[in-house]
Scaffold this motif. Structure first.
Motif: not given
Length: 513
Positions: A407-424, A397-400
């Motif tokens: 909104a003044g808060e953190w929100v889900i940006d992407s669930r794409e595998f490439g984006d998740v791996k890049r951020q990790l 269930g990983f996401f970026t």
């Protein structure tokens, strides 16, 4: 903060008979699965002693400094308020020492022992730990003695102030320095020889083909290349140096006692570096083995509930946070399953039928062998880069995330595998520490120090940079400069010992200075 007794490690506190029996049984089980560990000595400690040891990084003796007391008090209050509890601690030495909390349940002690044997196997066999000093227990005691003697000669206040300054840059080391040779040894004679050698590299050619094989533009390019090489040889340093602490130790004009103190802090920083580089793998490997040993061999019926309760707390994945225990153990299991079912290689990579992929099982049975190989050769970055898959990320269930200013808060940006791996991978590459390089140790021929921040999408924290540059200036004794990017603008932060100056820079100016 008082020091823990060295007798605790030298003579040992006897374990209760049931713990001795459990230790011997777990050790044999772990070895039967192929784990290869140093002799491991378990010590029983109170929670006050456990907090002291944790504040000291697991060692009973460290050099005197106020930060150890501060960390002890923070842990002590956290334990007393029920906010946290340290179940286990083990240090990378030969023999290895591990600590058991004296008020733990018997099932907790068994879990800790199984977990510890996984850690010690990892310390002994993972390549990223091979350079570490396995006699660091004695070395830490020697460091403490040496710094106490320096304090006796030069005064505690002055020495502690210098330690404060050095600790502000003890993370500016090159974690790969022990595995890669970054620099070459160049002498003045080498530079003089290169300057006097007027020859230009030419491609071999017969005289009648010379104008065609080595045309004028090619020779001009070779002259430029030779001149650039000479300028690089004359520069100080020749190439950007990531080990800022080592460069300063080698080249700063420091009295002998300051050199000794800085060398001690640098030595300890490099000892602890592999633990940061392998946090996910190390904790995942230890968790993998404690779960296997506990659930298949050790647990009695009346211990299952307590074990499940405490283990679930260890691997619980809080939303928006990365739990190294959870990530590590699940990825090791994922690798084991893939290699057991033959989900690797050319045929697997070329299969694009989801139903065929889900049913894929060649009966390869290579999972156990593969995870032992992975344990030996990888660190966290290569571990995730090589074995993280889209299926695994979906199951976890990983996401970026990104910050929504409205909104003044953190929100889900992407669930794409490439984006998740890049951020990790980006998170693991920096680990909250900016990559800083020494690019000029004699800026403008004035003896000033110029640093460069390799910007990777995150701006440097200016308040922290101000304090760090002030400390660096005190150590270097000349103005210190840091080139970085803030708000998409190139700037230079300069500290002359009095104030921090922020100067806007242009690409042309960056090339000149």
């Amino acid at each position: 903060m008082g020091r823990t007794s060295t007798r605790m490690l030298r003579e040992g506190r006897k374990l209760a008979p049931e713990l001795v029996e459990a230790r011997d049984s777990i050790r044999e089980l772990a070895a039967s699965y192929g784990l290869d560990f140093f002799e491991t000595i378990f010590e029983m400690v109170t929670y006050e002693e456990m907090n002291m040891l944790a504040a000291y990084g697991g060692f009973p003796t460290r050099y005197p400094h106020w930060r150890f007391g501060m960390e002890y008090l923070e842990m002590q209050k956290s334990y007393e308020y029920g906010l946290s509890k340290i179940y286990e601690m083990v240090i990378n030495t030969d023999p290895s020492y591990a600590y058991l909390l004296d008020n733990n349940l018997l099932v907790d002690q068994k879990l800790v022992m199984a977990h510890v044997y996984g850690h010690v196997d990892f310390f002994k066999n993972n390549l990223w730990f091979q350079h570490t000093n396995r006699r660091m227990l004695d070395q830490m005691a020697n460091h403490a003695t040496k710094i106490r003697r320096i304090m006796d000669r030069h005064g505690q206040a002055e020495v502690e102030q210098f330690i404060d300054q050095v600790l502000s840059i003890d993370n500016l080391i090159d974690p790969y320095l022990t595995h890669i040779r970054r620099t070459r040894d160049i002498t003045e004679e080498d530079i003089e020889a290169a300057e006097s050698d007027g020859r230009i590299a030419r491609l071999p050619a017969k005289s009648y083909m010379e104008p065609h094989i080595n045309p004028p533009e090619f020779l001009a390019a070779q002259r430029r290349k030779k001149q650039e090489e000479l300028e690089r040889m004359r520069s100080f340093p020749e190439e950007p140096v990531r080990d800022v602490l080592g460069f300063i130790l080698q080249h700063a004009q420091l009295p002998r006692w300051k050199q000794e103190v800085m060398a001690i802090i640098r030595d300890e920083a490099y000892y602890f570096a592999p633990q940061g580089q392998t946090k996910i793998m190390n904790e995942g490997w230890a968790t993998y083995w404690h779960t296997k040993l506990m659930t298949q061999h050790i647990l009695s019926d009346d211990e299952v509930i307590d074990y499940a309760d405490h283990h679930s707390g260890t691997v619980y994945q809080q939303p928006g946070r990365l739990n190294p225990y959870k990530m590590g153990v699940e990825l090791f299991r994922h690798i084991e399953e893939r290699w057991d079912k033959g989900r690797f290689g050319k045929d697997w990579m070329e299969c694009d039928d989801p139903r065929e992929q889900r049913a894929w099982d060649t009966g390869a049975g290579l999972g156990r062998e593969k995870i032992f190989e992975v344990r030996r050769t990888h660190n966290d970055i290569t571990f995730l880069d090589t074995f993280l898959t889209a299926d695994f990320c979906r199951e976890m269930g990983f996401f970026t995330t990104k910050y929504n200013a409205k909104a003044g808060e953190w929100v889900i940006d992407s669930r794409e595998f490439g984006d998740v791996k890049r951020q990790l991978l980006q998170m693991l590459a920096s680990r909250g520490t900016p990559r800083i390089y020494v690019v000029d140790g004699n800026l403008g021929n004035r003896g000033e120090l110029r640093l460069w921040h390799q910007h990777e999408g995150l701006d440097i924290q200016l308040d922290w940079a101000s304090v760090t540059l002030a400390n660096l200036q005190q150590i270097w004794s000349r103005p210190v400069h840091l080139d970085t990017i803030v708000d998409n603008k190139e700037i230079r932060l300069s500290h002359d010992g009095i104030e921090l100056k922020r100067i806007k820079r242009t690409p042309e100016a960056s090339e000149e200075t």
